[in-house]
Write a protein that holds these residues in place. Structure first.
Motif, PDB file in Angstrom:
ATOM      1  N   ASP A 113      39.115  -1.910   6.054  1.00  0.00           N
ATOM      2  CA  ASP A 113      39.818  -3.113   6.470  1.00  0.00           C
ATOM      3  C   ASP A 113      41.894  -2.891   6.687  1.00  0.00           C
ATOM      4  O   ASP A 113      42.661  -2.500   6.969  1.00  0.00           O
ATOM      5  N   LEU A 170      34.006   0.059  19.467  1.00  0.00           N
ATOM      6  CA  LEU A 170      35.675   0.266  19.824  1.00  0.00           C
ATOM      7  C   LEU A 170      36.246   0.982  18.621  1.00  0.00           C
ATOM      8  O   LEU A 170      37.208   1.824  19.368  1.00  0.00           O
ATOM      9  N   GLU A 171      35.125   1.552  17.468  1.00  0.00           N
ATOM     10  CA  GLU A 171      36.255   2.287  16.707  1.00  0.00           C
ATOM     11  C   GLU A 171      36.208   4.043  17.086  1.00  0.00           C
ATOM     12  O   GLU A 171      37.080   4.174  16.736  1.00  0.00           O
ATOM     13  N   PHE A 216      30.615   0.181  10.324  1.00  0.00           N
ATOM     14  CA  PHE A 216      30.734  -0.857  11.229  1.00  0.00           C
ATOM     15  C   PHE A 216      29.087  -0.361  11.534  1.00  0.00           C
ATOM     16  O   PHE A 216      28.130  -1.446  11.644  1.00  0.00           O
ATOM     17  N   ARG A 268      39.640   4.864  10.322  1.00  0.00           N
ATOM     18  CA  ARG A 268      38.862   4.666  11.695  1.00  0.00           C
ATOM     19  C   ARG A 268      37.676   5.413  11.219  1.00  0.00           C
ATOM     20  O   ARG A 268      36.851   4.744  11.910  1.00  0.00           O
ATOM     21  N   ARG A 322      29.111  -3.172  17.923  1.00  0.00           N
ATOM     22  CA  ARG A 322      30.185  -3.208  19.398  1.00  0.00           C
ATOM     23  C   ARG A 322      31.721  -3.067  18.453  1.00  0.00           C
ATOM     24  O   ARG A 322      32.523  -2.116  18.907  1.00  0.00           O
ATOM     25  N   SER A 323      31.856  -3.466  17.422  1.00  0.00           N
ATOM     26  CA  SER A 323      32.780  -2.946  16.375  1.00  0.00           C
ATOM     27  C   SER A 323      32.573  -1.198  16.466  1.00  0.00           C
ATOM     28  O   SER A 323      33.715  -0.644  16.486  1.00  0.00           O
ATOM     29  N   ARG A 352      35.180   3.652   8.983  1.00  0.00           N
ATOM     30  CA  ARG A 352      34.760   2.313   8.993  1.00  0.00           C
ATOM     31  C   ARG A 352      34.149   2.471  10.389  1.00  0.00           C
ATOM     32  O   ARG A 352      33.019   1.388   9.861  1.00  0.00           O
ATOM     33  N   GLN A 363      26.914  -3.059  13.126  1.00  0.00           N
ATOM     34  CA  GLN A 363      27.896  -4.416  14.232  1.00  0.00           C
ATOM     35  C   GLN A 363      28.426  -3.959  14.786  1.00  0.00           C
ATOM     36  O   GLN A 363      29.600  -2.387  14.823  1.00  0.00           O
TER      37      GLN A 363
END
Length: 126
Positions: A39, A70-71, A59, A52, A66-67, A55, A64
């Motif tokens: 982060d 998105l990434e 996730f 990214r 949804r996160s 990360r 996680q």
């Protein structure tokens, strides 16, 4: 006084150390710890696709989804030919019970990089 890279007093060396530590945490099955480190790296370097992508993987490993979605999507906006990101996004959609979206990205991954794992997931024969 060391040169800093941003508002929080982080140095480029700190960001590299945190990135490498996040890789180790992810390998040690501590994805939440990896996300915490990443982060700050991503906040300091939002354009860094490698941070990214790592990360996004963290996730995903932490469920996680949804996160992660998105990434992975952000990575693909910057690198539309990243076969691994397509494959990982497809796995994310698969875990979210979104098979049509998953299939599209499995096929893109296999078309970009015909690795056996990607080809099997793409199911071109069906």
């Amino acid at each position: 006084m060391p040169e800093t890279s941003g508002w929080n007093g982080r140095t480029p060396e700190t960001d590299v150390i945190d990135y490498r530590a996040a890789e180790q945490l992810l390998a040690a099955r501590d994805p939440r710890g990896a996300v915490k480190l990443l982060d700050e790296v991503v906040a300091a370097h939002p354009e860094n696709t490698a941070a990214r992508l790592l990360r996004a993987r963290a996730f995903f490993a932490a469920a996680q989804l949804r996160s992660a979605e998105l990434e992975f999507s952000l990575v693909l906006e910057r690198e539309p030919d990243n076969a691994f990101a397509h494959f990982a996004l497809a796995r994310t959609y698969e875990r979210q019970s979104r098979p049509d979206r998953a299939q599209r990205h499995f096929r893109l991954a296999a078309a970009l990089d015909p690795k056996p794992e990607f080809l099997k997931a793409a199911r071109f024969d069906s």
